[in-house]
Structure formats: C-alpha cells, structure tokens
Design a protein around this motif. Structure first.
Motif, PDB file in Angstrom:
ATOM      1  N   MET A  69     -41.284  57.935  17.383  1.00  0.00           N
ATOM      2  CA  MET A  69     -40.935  59.268  17.797  1.00  0.00           C
ATOM      3  C   MET A  69     -41.908  60.300  17.211  1.00  0.00           C
ATOM      4  SD  MET A  69     -38.617  58.925  19.883  1.00  0.00           S
ATOM      5  CE  MET A  69     -38.338  57.260  20.343  1.00  0.00           C
ATOM      6  N   TYR A  70     -42.426  59.994  16.025  1.00  0.00           N
ATOM      7  CA  TYR A  70     -43.385  60.917  15.424  1.00  0.00           C
ATOM      8  C   TYR A  70     -44.696  60.950  16.207  1.00  0.00           C
ATOM      9  CZ  TYR A  70     -40.282  61.982  11.611  1.00  0.00           C
ATOM     10  OH  TYR A  70     -39.211  62.437  10.895  1.00  0.00           O
TER      11      TYR A  70
ATOM     12  N   VAL B 281     -36.008  65.441  27.698  1.00  0.00           N
ATOM     13  CA  VAL B 281     -35.712  64.081  27.255  1.00  0.00           C
ATOM     14  C   VAL B 281     -34.601  63.529  28.133  1.00  0.00           C
ATOM     15  CG1 VAL B 281     -34.953  62.641  25.351  1.00  0.00           C
ATOM     16  CG2 VAL B 281     -36.386  64.614  24.898  1.00  0.00           C
ATOM     17  N   ILE B 282     -34.873  62.370  28.717  1.00  0.00           N
ATOM     18  CA  ILE B 282     -33.879  61.652  29.522  1.00  0.00           C
ATOM     19  C   ILE B 282     -33.465  60.443  28.704  1.00  0.00           C
ATOM     20  CG2 ILE B 282     -33.460  60.415  31.677  1.00  0.00           C
ATOM     21  CD1 ILE B 282     -35.761  62.136  32.901  1.00  0.00           C
ATOM     22  N   PHE B 283     -32.167  60.347  28.423  1.00  0.00           N
ATOM     23  CA  PHE B 283     -31.718  59.263  27.544  1.00  0.00           C
ATOM     24  C   PHE B 283     -30.324  58.792  27.915  1.00  0.00           C
ATOM     25  CE2 PHE B 283     -30.130  63.112  25.678  1.00  0.00           C
ATOM     26  CZ  PHE B 283     -28.948  62.780  25.046  1.00  0.00           C
ATOM     27  N   VAL B 284     -30.047  57.567  27.537  1.00  0.00           N
ATOM     28  CA  VAL B 284     -28.721  57.005  27.750  1.00  0.00           C
ATOM     29  C   VAL B 284     -27.807  57.528  26.647  1.00  0.00           C
ATOM     30  CG1 VAL B 284     -29.200  54.861  26.507  1.00  0.00           C
ATOM     31  CG2 VAL B 284     -27.473  54.881  28.289  1.00  0.00           C
ATOM     32  N   ASP B 285     -26.619  57.966  27.050  1.00  0.00           N
ATOM     33  CA  ASP B 285     -25.683  58.614  26.132  1.00  0.00           C
ATOM     34  C   ASP B 285     -24.856  57.568  25.376  1.00  0.00           C
ATOM     35  OD1 ASP B 285     -24.294  60.546  24.801  1.00  0.00           O
ATOM     36  OD2 ASP B 285     -23.097  61.187  26.522  1.00  0.00           O
TER      37      ASP B 285
ATOM     38  N   GLY C  78     -29.409  56.005  22.313  1.00  0.00           N
ATOM     39  CA  GLY C  78     -30.020  57.236  22.800  1.00  0.00           C
ATOM     40  C   GLY C  78     -29.852  58.403  21.843  1.00  0.00           C
ATOM     41  N   LYS C  79     -28.664  58.560  21.303  1.00  0.00           N
ATOM     42  CA  LYS C  79     -28.394  59.686  20.400  1.00  0.00           C
ATOM     43  C   LYS C  79     -29.216  59.601  19.121  1.00  0.00           C
ATOM     44  CE  LYS C  79     -23.745  60.391  22.132  1.00  0.00           C
ATOM     45  NZ  LYS C  79     -22.323  60.199  21.886  1.00  0.00           N
ATOM     46  N   ASN C  80     -29.394  58.382  18.604  1.00  0.00           N
ATOM     47  CA  ASN C  80     -30.204  58.228  17.390  1.00  0.00           C
ATOM     48  C   ASN C  80     -31.649  58.626  17.653  1.00  0.00           C
ATOM     49  OD1 ASN C  80     -28.044  57.344  15.862  1.00  0.00           O
ATOM     50  ND2 ASN C  80     -28.447  55.183  16.251  1.00  0.00           N
ATOM     51  N   MET C  81     -32.168  58.262  18.822  1.00  0.00           N
ATOM     52  CA  MET C  81     -33.537  58.633  19.163  1.00  0.00           C
ATOM     53  C   MET C  81     -33.685  60.140  19.271  1.00  0.00           C
ATOM     54  SD  MET C  81     -35.794  59.886  21.662  1.00  0.00           S
ATOM     55  CE  MET C  81     -34.773  59.945  23.089  1.00  0.00           C
TER      56      MET C  81
ATOM     57  N   VAL D 130     -38.607  59.387  28.234  1.00  0.00           N
ATOM     58  CA  VAL D 130     -37.531  58.534  28.729  1.00  0.00           C
ATOM     59  C   VAL D 130     -37.185  57.494  27.669  1.00  0.00           C
ATOM     60  CG1 VAL D 130     -36.825  56.965  30.566  1.00  0.00           C
ATOM     61  CG2 VAL D 130     -38.361  58.863  31.090  1.00  0.00           C
ATOM     62  N   HIS D 131     -35.955  57.575  27.159  1.00  0.00           N
ATOM     63  CA  HIS D 131     -35.475  56.629  26.140  1.00  0.00           C
ATOM     64  C   HIS D 131     -34.172  56.029  26.648  1.00  0.00           C
ATOM     65  CE1 HIS D 131     -35.173  54.872  22.170  1.00  0.00           C
ATOM     66  NE2 HIS D 131     -33.902  55.235  22.156  1.00  0.00           N
ATOM     67  N   VAL D 132     -34.299  54.879  27.271  1.00  0.00           N
ATOM     68  CA  VAL D 132     -33.159  54.236  27.917  1.00  0.00           C
ATOM     69  C   VAL D 132     -33.267  52.727  27.727  1.00  0.00           C
ATOM     70  CG1 VAL D 132     -32.918  56.054  29.649  1.00  0.00           C
ATOM     71  CG2 VAL D 132     -34.426  54.127  30.111  1.00  0.00           C
ATOM     72  N   ASN D 133     -32.311  51.991  28.289  1.00  0.00           N
ATOM     73  CA  ASN D 133     -32.435  50.540  28.272  1.00  0.00           C
ATOM     74  C   ASN D 133     -33.285  50.099  29.459  1.00  0.00           C
ATOM     75  OD1 ASN D 133     -30.714  50.401  30.560  1.00  0.00           O
ATOM     76  ND2 ASN D 133     -28.937  50.464  29.229  1.00  0.00           N
TER      77      ASN D 133
END
Length: 120
Positions: free
Chosen positions: A1-2, A17-21, A25-28, A75-78
């Motif tokens: 992430m850095y 940011v598009i992420f799975v809830d 996802g929340k940690n990212m 994009v941070h998803v599965n």
C-alpha cells in the motif's frame, strides 16, 4: 500500500478505491489511508461492495465511480470479483486512455502461475 501511495503522490492523483466490504478490504483501506496521509494525499472516494455482489450491482457501482472527478482506481478485491470488475469496466469503456487502474495483490497472484502451483 505504501508503494501505491508513493505512486499516487508522485503523479498527484486523486484516487477512488474499489474494495470488497469485508475484513480483507477494510484492513487495506486503513493501511492505504495511513500511507496516503503520510504523503499528504487522500482517497477521494471509497466504493465498497459486499462479497458475492451481482454483476449488475458491480456495473452500477462502476457507473457511479465513473461520474467522479477522478479516473484513477485502486482495486482491492478477491480474484472472482476482480475479474468481474475489469470485465465490466471494459464493457463500460473505462479501460480507455484517460483511466488508470491499480490492482493490489489479487491480480499478481492470478498472473503468476508459480504462486498457486508451488508445493512448498
């Protein structure tokens, strides 16, 4: 992430940011937020969707974020939803010049066959 935060800061981008809830996802989001804050940058919009979201709901989410000022998406998803997002984005014309897509660890694991077939 850095590394993503450094890239965002270098180009002066505003990111969506598009992420799975879920916890993944929340940690990212938390880590990316911290990294961007350190670089005096921030996330312009957080677009979350529930695990197992339908393709039509993902399309609606992409139409919504496409109306935003930023055309830079993290994009941070599965794996499954990531492929659906990119397929939907392509059909919506969001893979053209003027858009930037940054995928996190799910995409390299798909593209690196040794990562999934390693017996160690």
């Amino acid at each position: 992430m850095y590394a993503i935060a450094d890239l965002v800061q270098y180009f002066g981008w505003r990111v969506v940011v598009i992420f799975v809830d879920d916890d993944y996802g929340k940690n990212m989001i938390s880590v990316l937020d911290d990294a961007l804050t350190k670089n005096r940058a921030k996330i312009s919009y957080k677009a979350a969707f529930a695990p197992g979201t339908s393709i039509s709901d993902i399309n609606r989410l992409l139409v919504e974020v496409n109306l935003m000022e930023s055309r830079v998406f993290v994009v941070h998803v599965n794996l499954d939803s990531g492929l659906t997002i990119f397929s939907s984005a392509k059909s919506l014309g969001m893979m053209n010049i003027g858009y930037v897509w940054i995928a996190t660890d799910w995409l390299p694991s798909l593209l690196d066959p040794s990562a999934t077939n390693n017996p160690d």
